[in-house]
Design a protein around this motif. Structure first.
Motif, PDB file in Angstrom:
ATOM      1  N   ALA A  74       0.817  -1.215   0.000  1.00 47.53           N
ATOM      2  CA  ALA A  74       0.000   0.000   0.000  1.00 47.53           C
ATOM      3  C   ALA A  74       0.853   1.268   0.000  1.00 47.53           C
ATOM      4  N   ARG A  75       1.959   1.253   0.719  1.00 46.74           N
ATOM      5  CA  ARG A  75       2.818   2.448   0.748  1.00 46.74           C
ATOM      6  C   ARG A  75       3.449   2.704  -0.618  1.00 46.74           C
ATOM      7  N   GLU A  76       3.767   1.643  -1.347  1.00 50.39           N
ATOM      8  CA  GLU A  76       4.313   1.811  -2.690  1.00 50.39           C
ATOM      9  C   GLU A  76       3.237   2.260  -3.669  1.00 50.39           C
ATOM     10  N   ARG A  77       2.025   1.715  -3.525  1.00 53.69           N
ATOM     11  CA  ARG A  77       0.928   2.171  -4.375  1.00 53.69           C
ATOM     12  C   ARG A  77       0.653   3.654  -4.160  1.00 53.69           C
ATOM     13  N   ALA A  78       0.815   4.109  -2.918  1.00 53.74           N
ATOM     14  CA  ALA A  78       0.584   5.523  -2.600  1.00 53.74           C
ATOM     15  C   ALA A  78       1.515   6.429  -3.390  1.00 53.74           C
ATOM     16  N   LYS A  79       2.702   5.919  -3.748  1.00 54.31           N
ATOM     17  CA  LYS A  79       3.675   6.719  -4.494  1.00 54.31           C
ATOM     18  C   LYS A  79       3.445   6.644  -6.002  1.00 54.31           C
ATOM     19  N   VAL A  80       3.044   5.478  -6.501  1.00 55.38           N
ATOM     20  CA  VAL A  80       2.938   5.255  -7.940  1.00 55.38           C
ATOM     21  C   VAL A  80       1.609   5.757  -8.512  1.00 55.38           C
ATOM     22  N   LEU A  81       0.516   5.516  -7.811  1.00 58.86           N
ATOM     23  CA  LEU A  81      -0.806   5.755  -8.381  1.00 58.86           C
ATOM     24  C   LEU A  81      -1.145   7.216  -8.682  1.00 58.86           C
ATOM     25  N   PRO A  82      -0.604   8.215  -7.951  1.00 66.75           N
ATOM     26  CA  PRO A  82      -0.884   9.600  -8.372  1.00 66.75           C
ATOM     27  C   PRO A  82      -0.417   9.883  -9.805  1.00 66.75           C
ATOM     28  N   ALA A  83       0.728   9.319 -10.201  1.00 66.86           N
ATOM     29  CA  ALA A  83       1.204   9.508 -11.575  1.00 66.86           C
ATOM     30  C   ALA A  83       0.255   8.842 -12.562  1.00 66.86           C
ATOM     31  N   VAL A  84      -0.221   7.630 -12.223  1.00 69.87           N
ATOM     32  CA  VAL A  84      -1.160   6.916 -13.086  1.00 69.87           C
ATOM     33  C   VAL A  84      -2.470   7.698 -13.207  1.00 69.87           C
ATOM     34  N   ALA A  85      -2.971   8.178 -12.067  1.00 72.32           N
ATOM     35  CA  ALA A  85      -4.218   8.947 -12.081  1.00 72.32           C
ATOM     36  C   ALA A  85      -4.070  10.213 -12.917  1.00 72.32           C
ATOM     37  N   GLY A  86      -2.909  10.869 -12.804  1.00 76.01           N
ATOM     38  CA  GLY A  86      -2.669  12.074 -13.583  1.00 76.01           C
ATOM     39  C   GLY A  86      -2.708  11.809 -15.078  1.00 76.01           C
ATOM     40  N   VAL A  87      -2.113  10.691 -15.509  1.00 77.02           N
ATOM     41  CA  VAL A  87      -2.115  10.351 -16.930  1.00 77.02           C
ATOM     42  C   VAL A  87      -3.527  10.009 -17.396  1.00 77.02           C
ATOM     43  N   ILE A  88      -4.267   9.255 -16.580  1.00 73.13           N
ATOM     44  CA  ILE A  88      -5.640   8.893 -16.951  1.00 73.13           C
ATOM     45  C   ILE A  88      -6.514  10.131 -17.097  1.00 73.13           C
ATOM     46  N   ILE A  89      -6.419  11.050 -16.152  1.00 74.69           N
ATOM     47  CA  ILE A  89      -7.233  12.267 -16.206  1.00 74.69           C
ATOM     48  C   ILE A  89      -6.821  13.127 -17.402  1.00 74.69           C
ATOM     49  N   ALA A  90      -5.511  13.181 -17.679  1.00 77.39           N
ATOM     50  CA  ALA A  90      -5.041  13.957 -18.838  1.00 77.39           C
ATOM     51  C   ALA A  90      -5.561  13.360 -20.144  1.00 77.39           C
ATOM     52  N   CYS A  91      -5.562  12.032 -20.236  1.00 77.09           N
ATOM     53  CA  CYS A  91      -6.092  11.369 -21.435  1.00 77.09           C
ATOM     54  C   CYS A  91      -7.587  11.635 -21.581  1.00 77.09           C
ATOM     55  N   ALA A  92      -8.293  11.600 -20.459  1.00 73.50           N
ATOM     56  CA  ALA A  92      -9.728  11.888 -20.490  1.00 73.50           C
ATOM     57  C   ALA A  92      -9.978  13.323 -20.953  1.00 73.50           C
ATOM     58  N   ALA A  93      -9.190  14.261 -20.432  1.00 71.32           N
ATOM     59  CA  ALA A  93      -9.359  15.668 -20.800  1.00 71.32           C
ATOM     60  C   ALA A  93      -9.071  15.893 -22.282  1.00 71.32           C
ATOM     61  N   LEU A  94      -8.031  15.250 -22.791  1.00 68.95           N
ATOM     62  CA  LEU A  94      -7.701  15.402 -24.214  1.00 68.95           C
ATOM     63  C   LEU A  94      -8.788  14.793 -25.090  1.00 68.95           C
ATOM     64  N   GLY A  95      -9.317  13.636 -24.669  1.00 67.88           N
ATOM     65  CA  GLY A  95     -10.408  13.008 -25.415  1.00 67.88           C
ATOM     66  C   GLY A  95     -11.630  13.895 -25.483  1.00 67.88           C
ATOM     67  N   VAL A  96     -11.952  14.552 -24.369  1.00 61.10           N
ATOM     68  CA  VAL A  96     -13.088  15.478 -24.313  1.00 61.10           C
ATOM     69  C   VAL A  96     -12.841  16.693 -25.198  1.00 61.10           C
ATOM     70  N   LEU A  97     -11.627  17.245 -25.124  1.00 60.96           N
ATOM     71  CA  LEU A  97     -11.290  18.453 -25.872  1.00 60.96           C
ATOM     72  C   LEU A  97     -11.392  18.238 -27.381  1.00 60.96           C
ATOM     73  N   LEU A  98     -10.933  17.064 -27.840  1.00 57.08           N
ATOM     74  CA  LEU A  98     -10.869  16.809 -29.279  1.00 57.08           C
ATOM     75  C   LEU A  98     -12.116  16.115 -29.829  1.00 57.08           C
ATOM     76  N   ALA A  99     -13.053  15.767 -28.963  1.00 52.57           N
ATOM     77  CA  ALA A  99     -14.230  15.000 -29.373  1.00 52.57           C
ATOM     78  C   ALA A  99     -15.022  15.606 -30.536  1.00 52.57           C
ATOM     79  N   PRO A 100     -15.172  16.929 -30.637  1.00 54.76           N
ATOM     80  CA  PRO A 100     -15.989  17.476 -31.730  1.00 54.76           C
ATOM     81  C   PRO A 100     -15.405  17.259 -33.123  1.00 54.76           C
ATOM     82  N   SER A 101     -14.115  16.945 -33.216  1.00 55.20           N
ATOM     83  CA  SER A 101     -13.461  16.801 -34.522  1.00 55.20           C
ATOM     84  C   SER A 101     -12.964  15.378 -34.721  1.00 55.20           C
ATOM     85  N   VAL A 102     -13.443  14.720 -35.785  1.00 56.56           N
ATOM     86  CA  VAL A 102     -12.990  13.361 -36.078  1.00 56.56           C
ATOM     87  C   VAL A 102     -11.505  13.348 -36.410  1.00 56.56           C
TER      88      VAL A 102
END
Length: 345
Positions: free
Chosen positions: A67-95
């Motif tokens: 759990a202590r190691e997950r506490a260090k790694v997962l913020p980076a993973v969450a940041g990438v996931i949220i960034a991918c979600a944001a980019l997908g939303v931003l570009l959605a209107p254009s194929v």
């Protein structure tokens, strides 16, 4: 090649018996996706609840760490996931821009996963979240299907809840005292060797050709499925036989998963049943993924289809399922063919 194909086919019927127990890992993953969905559904916000599922993919990373190691790694993973979600939303209107973004996300997140030795499940869920986000917030008749801001907040909330679940074992003193490696050991790098560069080149080819073929044979808005399939088949190993085996498992598992998706689709029309099915599928995925990859795909396919159909409000399941089958064949074939770039093994 024929020998490798025969070995890959026979591996479909092999369930690894020496894999470590994953009961607690599967339970954490199920709680991460099931509790937010269930709570928001009970409060009358089923649509938002299903949107948190994209953030719940955070729970799939660093699953075997303390759990202590997950506490260090997962913020980076969450940041990438949220960034991918944001980019997908931003570009959605254009194929066109969505397609360009798909290539960028596939190669960029793969470079991150390989360069920092992130480990399983690799970049596949980053690509999947990007594609899902664009579809869930796509524009129809000049209007967004779902509010982009609400969606991104839901993804962030899902990621945050998954993080808290991942840290839950820290309530036990024994877990708090457990030794934890520094972040530089958990995510060493960035460094890309010859094998990683070969994997990136394959993913670039898969992303470009996957988009072109999906646009021609299926739906350009859902090309992310072919690309994410290809990324999953590429995996983390720069060995030719690995590409063949993963391709066979991905294709067969998705075909069987598509049939399961059609069988459970009627349950998706009932809010409570949807919560239970999605939670159960996530649990089963994590329980069997290290024992038989094809079997895991049998559960991954209906999970993603149920999330997509429920989040977009689409009534038809047969159409998307058929498209997923086509895209899976495209992605798997591309990944297997590009495997010739690797050394024989």
């Amino acid at each position: 090649m024929l020998s490798a194909a025969r070995t890959a086919f026979l591996s479909l019927f092999v369930v690894s018996s020496d894999a470590p127990p994953r009961g607690w890992i599967a339970l954490r993953a199920a709680i991460s996706i099931g509790v937010p969905l269930g709570l928001l559904t009970a409060l009358g916000h089923e649509a938002i609840g299903i949107q948190t599922s994209a953030g719940a993919f955070v729970a799939l990373y660093a699953a075997g760490h303390g759990a202590r190691e997950r506490a260090k790694v997962l913020p980076a993973v969450a940041g990438v996931i949220i960034a991918c979600a944001a980019l997908g939303v931003l570009l959605a209107p254009s194929v066109i821009w969505t397609a360009i973004g798909l290539v960028v996300v596939a190669v960029g997140t793969s470079a991150f996963a390989f360069g920092y030795r992130l480990g399983p499940p690799g970049p596949v869920f980053f690509v999947l979240v990007y594609g899902l986000s664009g579809n869930i917030t796509t524009v129809v008749d000049g209007q967004r299907v779902n509010d982009p801001v609400v969606y991104l907040l839901a993804v962030a909330a899902g990621a945050a809840f998954s993080y808290l679940v991942a840290l839950a074992p820290l309530v036990r003193p024994a877990e708090r005292w457990r030794a934890a490696r520094p972040i530089r050991e958990l995510l060493p790098g960035p460094w890309l060797g010859k094998g990683e560069l070969e994997l990136l080149f394959r993913i670039l080819i898969i992303a470009v050709l996957g988009i072109v073929l999906s646009a021609w044979l299926a739906d350009p808005h859902r090309a992310y499925w072919a690309v994410s399939t290809g990324v999953a088949v590429v995996g983390l190993s720069a060995v030719r036989s690995h590409a063949i085996a993963r391709g066979v498992h991905r294709t067969v598992g998705t075909l069987l998963g598509a049939a399961l998706a059609l069988a459970v689709a009627p349950l998706g029309r009932n809010a409570l049943a949807l919560v239970l099915v999605v939670t159960a599928l996530q649990f089963l995925i994590e329980l069997v993924v290290v024992r038989n990859y094809a079997l895991a795909l049998v559960f991954i396919t209906p999970l993603v289809l149920l999330i997509t159909v429920a989040a977009t409000g689409a009534g038809d399941v047969i159409g998307p399922t058929w498209e997923r089958v086509i895209d899976t064949v495209i992605g798997s074939c591309l990944a297997v063919v590009t495997g010739v770039l690797h050394r024989r093994n």
